[in-house]
Scaffold this motif. Sequence first.
Motif, mmCIF file in Angstrom:
data_model
loop_
_atom_site.group_PDB
_atom_site.id
_atom_site.type_symbol
_atom_site.label_atom_id
_atom_site.label_comp_id
_atom_site.label_asym_id
_atom_site.label_seq_id
_atom_site.Cartn_x
_atom_site.Cartn_y
_atom_site.Cartn_z
ATOM 1 N N HIS A 236 1.027 -1.041 0.024
ATOM 2 C CA HIS A 236 0.261 0.085 0.029
ATOM 3 C C HIS A 236 0.544 1.583 0.189
ATOM 4 C CE1 HIS A 236 -4.292 -1.434 0.670
ATOM 5 N NE2 HIS A 236 -3.509 -2.445 1.518
ATOM 6 N N MET A 237 1.841 1.023 -0.334
ATOM 7 C CA MET A 237 2.933 2.225 0.287
ATOM 8 C C MET A 237 3.990 2.559 -0.966
ATOM 9 S SD MET A 237 5.682 1.126 1.985
ATOM 10 C CE MET A 237 6.564 2.409 2.848
ATOM 11 N N LEU A 238 4.789 1.615 -0.744
ATOM 12 C CA LEU A 238 6.108 1.418 -1.488
ATOM 13 C C LEU A 238 6.427 2.777 -2.629
ATOM 14 C CD1 LEU A 238 7.555 -2.431 -0.905
ATOM 15 C CD2 LEU A 238 7.711 0.022 -0.450
ATOM 16 N N ASP A 239 5.163 2.507 -3.537
ATOM 17 C CA ASP A 239 5.789 3.410 -4.689
ATOM 18 C C ASP A 239 6.060 5.311 -4.134
ATOM 19 O OD1 ASP A 239 6.279 1.747 -6.547
ATOM 20 O OD2 ASP A 239 4.855 2.321 -7.503
ATOM 21 N N ALA A 240 5.759 5.209 -2.850
ATOM 22 C CA ALA A 240 5.853 6.882 -2.341
ATOM 23 C C ALA A 240 7.043 6.996 -2.210
ATOM 24 C CB ALA A 240 4.903 6.970 -1.063
ATOM 25 N N VAL A 241 7.889 5.634 -2.533
ATOM 26 C CA VAL A 241 9.597 5.824 -1.835
ATOM 27 C C VAL A 241 9.377 6.097 -3.486
ATOM 28 C CG1 VAL A 241 11.683 4.882 -1.334
ATOM 29 C CG2 VAL A 241 9.144 4.564 -0.305
ATOM 30 N N SER A 242 9.475 5.982 -3.778
ATOM 31 C CA SER A 242 9.930 6.309 -5.471
ATOM 32 C C SER A 242 9.608 7.194 -5.723
ATOM 33 C CB SER A 242 9.323 5.095 -6.599
ATOM 34 O OG SER A 242 10.012 3.508 -6.565
ATOM 35 N N TYR A 243 8.484 8.008 -6.011
ATOM 36 C CA TYR A 243 8.029 9.624 -5.773
ATOM 37 C C TYR A 243 8.722 10.054 -5.259
ATOM 38 C CZ TYR A 243 4.165 12.376 -7.539
ATOM 39 O OH TYR A 243 3.584 13.006 -7.966
ATOM 40 N N VAL A 244 10.051 9.805 -4.363
ATOM 41 C CA VAL A 244 10.873 10.788 -4.091
ATOM 42 C C VAL A 244 11.887 11.377 -4.791
ATOM 43 C CG1 VAL A 244 13.134 11.261 -2.048
ATOM 44 C CG2 VAL A 244 10.914 10.509 -1.104
ATOM 45 N N VAL A 245 12.265 10.400 -6.138
ATOM 46 C CA VAL A 245 12.840 10.426 -6.240
ATOM 47 C C VAL A 245 12.228 11.390 -7.944
ATOM 48 C CG1 VAL A 245 14.089 9.887 -8.354
ATOM 49 C CG2 VAL A 245 14.808 8.773 -6.334
ATOM 50 N N VAL A 246 11.105 11.634 -7.966
ATOM 51 C CA VAL A 246 10.039 12.380 -8.806
ATOM 52 C C VAL A 246 10.497 13.158 -8.644
ATOM 53 C CG1 VAL A 246 7.762 12.768 -9.942
ATOM 54 C CG2 VAL A 246 8.897 10.642 -9.650
ATOM 55 N N ARG A 247 9.900 14.150 -7.066
ATOM 56 C CA ARG A 247 10.318 15.074 -6.728
ATOM 57 C C ARG A 247 11.452 15.872 -6.379
ATOM 58 N NH1 ARG A 247 4.634 16.230 -6.266
ATOM 59 N NH2 ARG A 247 5.142 17.967 -4.663
ATOM 60 N N ARG A 248 11.885 15.196 -5.635
ATOM 61 C CA ARG A 248 13.504 15.686 -5.130
ATOM 62 C C ARG A 248 13.783 15.486 -6.239
ATOM 63 N NH1 ARG A 248 16.205 12.174 -0.486
ATOM 64 N NH2 ARG A 248 14.539 13.190 0.403
ATOM 65 N N TYR A 249 14.378 15.346 -7.744
ATOM 66 C CA TYR A 249 14.834 15.744 -8.361
ATOM 67 C C TYR A 249 15.034 16.183 -10.067
ATOM 68 C CZ TYR A 249 17.856 13.648 -5.472
ATOM 69 O OH TYR A 249 18.755 13.087 -3.790
ATOM 70 N N ALA A 250 12.891 16.322 -10.432
ATOM 71 C CA ALA A 250 13.285 16.926 -10.985
ATOM 72 C C ALA A 250 13.445 17.551 -12.117
ATOM 73 C CB ALA A 250 11.612 16.657 -11.279
ATOM 74 N N PRO A 251 13.840 17.944 -13.525
ATOM 75 C CA PRO A 251 14.682 18.822 -13.866
ATOM 76 C C PRO A 251 14.139 20.330 -13.602
ATOM 77 C CG PRO A 251 14.233 16.952 -15.297
ATOM 78 C CD PRO A 251 13.637 17.358 -14.815
ATOM 79 N N ASP A 252 12.953 20.429 -12.888
ATOM 80 C CA ASP A 252 12.349 21.568 -13.605
ATOM 81 C C ASP A 252 12.025 21.770 -11.419
ATOM 82 O OD1 ASP A 252 10.264 19.623 -12.977
ATOM 83 O OD2 ASP A 252 8.677 21.390 -13.994
ATOM 84 N N GLY A 253 12.390 20.951 -10.875
ATOM 85 C CA GLY A 253 12.194 20.410 -9.112
ATOM 86 C C GLY A 253 13.576 21.331 -8.597
ATOM 87 N N PRO A 254 13.662 21.132 -7.162
ATOM 88 C CA PRO A 254 12.644 20.002 -6.673
ATOM 89 C C PRO A 254 11.540 20.652 -6.322
ATOM 90 C CG PRO A 254 14.337 20.980 -5.292
ATOM 91 C CD PRO A 254 14.550 21.630 -6.274
ATOM 92 N N TYR A 255 10.410 19.583 -6.685
ATOM 93 C CA TYR A 255 8.544 20.280 -5.755
ATOM 94 C C TYR A 255 9.137 20.308 -4.226
ATOM 95 C CZ TYR A 255 7.553 19.132 -10.577
ATOM 96 O OH TYR A 255 7.177 19.320 -12.132
ATOM 97 N N PRO A 256 8.657 21.900 -4.654
ATOM 98 C CA PRO A 256 7.609 21.996 -2.862
ATOM 99 C C PRO A 256 6.398 20.244 -2.152
ATOM 100 C CG PRO A 256 5.678 22.775 -4.042
ATOM 101 C CD PRO A 256 7.126 22.142 -5.225
ATOM 102 N N PRO A 257 6.881 20.244 -0.337
ATOM 103 C CA PRO A 257 6.223 19.096 0.286
ATOM 104 C C PRO A 257 4.787 19.069 -0.287
ATOM 105 C CG PRO A 257 7.868 20.573 1.322
ATOM 106 C CD PRO A 257 7.806 21.475 0.500
ATOM 107 N N LEU A 258 5.004 17.392 -0.657
ATOM 108 C CA LEU A 258 3.762 17.472 -0.860
ATOM 109 C C LEU A 258 3.107 16.829 0.395
ATOM 110 C CD1 LEU A 258 1.184 16.574 -3.024
ATOM 111 C CD2 LEU A 258 2.076 13.982 -2.574
ATOM 112 N N PRO A 259 1.734 17.079 1.027
ATOM 113 C CA PRO A 259 0.721 16.828 1.712
ATOM 114 C C PRO A 259 0.646 15.372 1.811
ATOM 115 C CG PRO A 259 0.179 19.082 1.070
ATOM 116 C CD PRO A 259 0.952 18.222 0.163
ATOM 117 N N MET A 260 1.359 14.335 2.825
ATOM 118 C CA MET A 260 0.604 13.008 3.054
ATOM 119 C C MET A 260 0.048 12.620 4.982
ATOM 120 S SD MET A 260 3.451 10.485 2.621
ATOM 121 C CE MET A 260 3.144 9.748 1.047
ATOM 122 N N TYR A 261 -0.945 12.160 4.594
ATOM 123 C CA TYR A 261 -1.586 11.814 5.519
ATOM 124 C C TYR A 261 -1.676 10.875 5.873
ATOM 125 C CZ TYR A 261 -3.937 16.087 4.579
ATOM 126 O OH TYR A 261 -3.732 17.257 4.640
#
Length: 248
Positions: free
Chosen positions: A64-89
């Motif tokens: 139920h959660m492992l791709d939230a780990v992969s998504y770190v790369v998407v937001r932290r290292y994007a060419p137009d990033g890093p992106y602001p923190p995404l709300p996570m509940y």
Amino acid sequence: MRLTVLGCAGSFPGPESPCSAYLLEADGFRLLIDFGPGSLSTLQRYVGLHSPDAVLLTHLHCDHMLDAVSYVVVRRYAPDGPYPPLPMYAPSGAPDRLAAAYGQENTTVEDVYQFYGLQPGTFPIGPFTATVDRMNHPIETYGVRLEHGGRVFCYSSDTAPCEALLRLAQGADAFLCEASYMDGVDNPPDLHLTGREAGEAATKAGVGRLLLTHLVAAWGSESHTVESASGAYAGPIEVVRAGAGYDV
């Protein structure tokens, strides 16, 4: 509200679906509920890599959660990033669990996610009124009720039968309910629902539509699960598929 199923396989990815991940949209706001293995692929296929405005993890089992780990790369290292923190509940322990799975010593993922700890109660997420409660599962797990515009969506997450699930699902227009186990066999207690138990919960809660999910294709029978659910619930029943969309 609009529901898009990104993944629905139970316990591990199936031959035709990633694990649990569901996108619920209203007023242009997209809430990603669970982020199981493989669903980062379908997120890109069906809605877009940067679609979620917030994430809710119902529990911290890997499916139920492992791709939230992969998504770190998407937001932290994007060419137009890093992106602001995404709300996570998420349940308690989520920041440490995700950081540990990411795997770098002394790392944190709090530059990627802004964490809000779940506990039973009602609170806003974007345009939704969310209510969560503890389910009958071996670790801290929350079922979710989301309301918007007079409509109600409920998601069981992983659970065995419990009264909290019936309270959350009461009168829901759409009830997305797990049905991992087969009826008529000796299943482990306090872990998952069968098709019959999902149907019984739907009937007791008076829901408008039962959407079955979290089936395990490798050792289950979809037709048997649907037949068992239909014996306990007279309303419309459907087994969800990755890529399917539903208006709630």
